[in-house]
Motif scaffolding. Structure first.
Motif, PDB file in Angstrom:
ATOM      1  N   ILE A   1       0.796  -1.276  -0.194  1.00 36.18           N
ATOM      2  CA  ILE A   1      -0.039  -0.133  -0.275  1.00 36.18           C
ATOM      3  C   ILE A   1       0.755   1.261   0.058  1.00 36.18           C
ATOM      4  O   ILE A   1       0.847   2.171  -0.653  1.00 36.18           O
ATOM      5  CB  ILE A   1      -0.863  -0.104   1.398  1.00 36.18           C
ATOM      6  N   GLY A   2       1.956   1.116   0.781  1.00 37.18           N
ATOM      7  CA  GLY A   2       2.954   2.328   0.764  1.00 37.18           C
ATOM      8  C   GLY A   2       3.506   2.657  -0.527  1.00 37.18           C
ATOM      9  O   GLY A   2       3.923   3.668  -1.060  1.00 37.18           O
ATOM     10  N   VAL A   3       3.869   1.500  -1.139  1.00 30.80           N
ATOM     11  CA  VAL A   3       4.492   1.494  -2.568  1.00 30.80           C
ATOM     12  C   VAL A   3       3.507   1.985  -3.527  1.00 30.80           C
ATOM     13  O   VAL A   3       3.982   3.071  -4.354  1.00 30.80           O
ATOM     14  CB  VAL A   3       5.017   0.188  -2.780  1.00 30.80           C
ATOM     15  N   ALA A   4       2.296   1.551  -3.463  1.00 32.10           N
ATOM     16  CA  ALA A   4       1.095   2.130  -4.136  1.00 32.10           C
ATOM     17  C   ALA A   4       0.924   3.654  -4.160  1.00 32.10           C
ATOM     18  O   ALA A   4       0.747   4.334  -5.278  1.00 32.10           O
ATOM     19  CB  ALA A   4      -0.034   1.265  -3.838  1.00 32.10           C
ATOM     20  N   ARG A   5       1.224   4.121  -2.915  1.00 32.91           N
ATOM     21  CA  ARG A   5       0.913   5.678  -2.706  1.00 32.91           C
ATOM     22  C   ARG A   5       2.213   6.168  -3.491  1.00 32.91           C
ATOM     23  O   ARG A   5       1.916   7.573  -3.951  1.00 32.91           O
ATOM     24  CB  ARG A   5       0.959   5.949  -1.081  1.00 32.91           C
ATOM     25  N   VAL A   6       3.208   5.879  -3.370  1.00 30.56           N
ATOM     26  CA  VAL A   6       4.474   6.632  -3.897  1.00 30.56           C
ATOM     27  C   VAL A   6       4.413   6.378  -5.311  1.00 30.56           C
ATOM     28  O   VAL A   6       4.618   7.391  -6.112  1.00 30.56           O
ATOM     29  CB  VAL A   6       5.832   5.654  -3.587  1.00 30.56           C
ATOM     30  N   LEU A   7       3.905   5.269  -5.846  1.00 32.40           N
ATOM     31  CA  LEU A   7       3.479   5.226  -7.469  1.00 32.40           C
ATOM     32  C   LEU A   7       2.597   5.967  -7.948  1.00 32.40           C
ATOM     33  O   LEU A   7       2.658   6.792  -8.880  1.00 32.40           O
ATOM     34  CB  LEU A   7       3.292   3.804  -7.716  1.00 32.40           C
ATOM     35  N   LYS A   8       1.349   6.101  -7.015  1.00 30.55           N
ATOM     36  CA  LYS A   8       0.411   7.239  -7.418  1.00 30.55           C
ATOM     37  C   LYS A   8       0.998   8.567  -7.534  1.00 30.55           C
ATOM     38  O   LYS A   8       0.765   9.398  -8.411  1.00 30.55           O
ATOM     39  CB  LYS A   8      -0.861   7.088  -6.567  1.00 30.55           C
TER      40      LYS A   8
ATOM     41  N   THR B   1      -3.241   2.693 -13.390  1.00 30.53           N
ATOM     42  CA  THR B   1      -3.793   3.535 -12.306  1.00 30.53           C
ATOM     43  C   THR B   1      -4.873   2.474 -11.718  1.00 30.53           C
ATOM     44  O   THR B   1      -5.102   2.598 -10.491  1.00 30.53           O
ATOM     45  CB  THR B   1      -4.617   4.695 -13.057  1.00 30.53           C
ATOM     46  N   LEU B   2      -5.501   1.707 -12.404  1.00 32.61           N
ATOM     47  CA  LEU B   2      -6.582   0.681 -11.709  1.00 32.61           C
ATOM     48  C   LEU B   2      -5.789  -0.154 -10.728  1.00 32.61           C
ATOM     49  O   LEU B   2      -6.251  -0.339  -9.865  1.00 32.61           O
ATOM     50  CB  LEU B   2      -7.236  -0.021 -12.794  1.00 32.61           C
ATOM     51  N   LEU B   3      -4.500  -0.920 -11.094  1.00 32.23           N
ATOM     52  CA  LEU B   3      -3.819  -1.820 -10.208  1.00 32.23           C
ATOM     53  C   LEU B   3      -3.541  -0.779  -8.954  1.00 32.23           C
ATOM     54  O   LEU B   3      -3.885  -1.449  -7.961  1.00 32.23           O
ATOM     55  CB  LEU B   3      -2.594  -2.188 -11.079  1.00 32.23           C
TER      56      LEU B   3
ATOM     57  N   LEU C   1      -4.880   1.015  -3.075  1.00 36.26           N
ATOM     58  CA  LEU C   1      -5.203   2.027  -2.419  1.00 36.26           C
ATOM     59  C   LEU C   1      -6.638   1.706  -1.617  1.00 36.26           C
ATOM     60  O   LEU C   1      -6.826   2.274  -0.341  1.00 36.26           O
ATOM     61  CB  LEU C   1      -5.211   3.430  -3.016  1.00 36.26           C
ATOM     62  N   LYS C   2      -7.504   1.226  -2.298  1.00 36.98           N
ATOM     63  CA  LYS C   2      -8.870   0.774  -1.677  1.00 36.98           C
ATOM     64  C   LYS C   2      -8.646  -0.336  -0.642  1.00 36.98           C
ATOM     65  O   LYS C   2      -9.336  -0.111   0.588  1.00 36.98           O
ATOM     66  CB  LYS C   2      -9.669   0.169  -2.587  1.00 36.98           C
TER      67      LYS C   2
ATOM     68  N   SER D   1      -6.298  -0.121   1.549  1.00 36.89           N
ATOM     69  CA  SER D   1      -5.640   0.593   2.608  1.00 36.89           C
ATOM     70  C   SER D   1      -7.017   1.100   3.454  1.00 36.89           C
ATOM     71  O   SER D   1      -7.029   1.347   4.530  1.00 36.89           O
ATOM     72  CB  SER D   1      -4.709   1.815   2.350  1.00 36.89           C
ATOM     73  N   MET D   2      -7.894   1.490   2.574  1.00 41.50           N
ATOM     74  CA  MET D   2      -9.104   2.129   2.996  1.00 41.50           C
ATOM     75  C   MET D   2      -9.933   1.171   3.943  1.00 41.50           C
ATOM     76  O   MET D   2     -10.629   1.670   5.006  1.00 41.50           O
ATOM     77  CB  MET D   2      -9.912   2.816   1.905  1.00 41.50           C
ATOM     78  N   GLY D   3     -10.127   0.120   3.053  1.00 39.53           N
ATOM     79  CA  GLY D   3     -10.619  -1.081   3.819  1.00 39.53           C
ATOM     80  C   GLY D   3     -10.069  -1.724   5.357  1.00 39.53           C
ATOM     81  O   GLY D   3     -10.889  -1.923   6.083  1.00 39.53           O
ATOM     82  N   SER D   4      -8.815  -1.441   5.534  1.00 37.01           N
ATOM     83  CA  SER D   4      -8.141  -1.940   6.581  1.00 37.01           C
ATOM     84  C   SER D   4      -8.193  -0.770   7.642  1.00 37.01           C
ATOM     85  O   SER D   4      -7.507  -1.084   8.540  1.00 37.01           O
ATOM     86  CB  SER D   4      -6.768  -2.467   6.219  1.00 37.01           C
ATOM     87  N   GLY D   5      -8.430   0.385   7.265  1.00 37.08           N
ATOM     88  CA  GLY D   5      -8.690   1.350   8.216  1.00 37.08           C
ATOM     89  C   GLY D   5      -7.379   2.117   8.341  1.00 37.08           C
ATOM     90  O   GLY D   5      -7.050   2.955   9.335  1.00 37.08           O
ATOM     91  N   ALA D   6      -6.517   1.712   7.256  1.00 33.37           N
ATOM     92  CA  ALA D   6      -5.056   2.704   7.608  1.00 33.37           C
ATOM     93  C   ALA D   6      -5.065   3.921   6.955  1.00 33.37           C
ATOM     94  O   ALA D   6      -6.110   4.207   6.161  1.00 33.37           O
ATOM     95  CB  ALA D   6      -4.081   1.693   6.473  1.00 33.37           C
TER      96      ALA D   6
END
Length: 111
Positions: free
Chosen positions: A62-69, A96-98, A103-104, A106-111
């Motif tokens: 999730i952290g890597v995804a944030r950096v890539l976004k 973007t979809l991947l 990122l979704k 992360s929202m589901g896990s409350g992070a």
């Protein structure tokens, strides 16, 4: 030649110390980039491949995804709706979809 070998060894030690001092996400990304077989492979591609291949546990991914976004937004490659005739061939859109999928999580896990 000996001086060159010593310099390379010193750089390797400094690199390992720098990685050890990084946050878990930065550390995972640095290790992924250092492990690239083809050092000419772009960083973005290497990190995206790591994400696709499940290289990291969810919290790191999730952290890597944030950096890539963030990188995609800066490079104007973040495409939430493809304008192409065949969206399945729009690389930026698919990336973007991947990333949005992670990122979704992360929202589901409350992070």
């Amino acid at each position: 030649q000996k001086a060159e070998a010593e310099r390379k060894a010193r750089e390797e030690v400094e690199r390992k110390q720098a990685i050890a001092a990084m946050s878990p996400v930065d550390k995972a990304m640095a290790e992924c980039l250092d492990a690239r077989v083809d050092k000419n492979q772009p960083e973005f591609s290497a990190l995206l491949a790591g994400l696709k291949n499940g290289m990291w546990p969810d919290d790191i991914a999730i952290g890597v995804a944030r950096v890539l976004k963030d990188r995609m937004v800066v490079e104007k490659k973040w495409v939430e709706k493809s304008l192409k005739k065949n969206p399945h061939k729009d690389k930026d859109y698919l990336n973007t979809l991947l990333i949005m999928d992670y990122l979704k999580k992360s929202m589901g896990s409350g992070a």
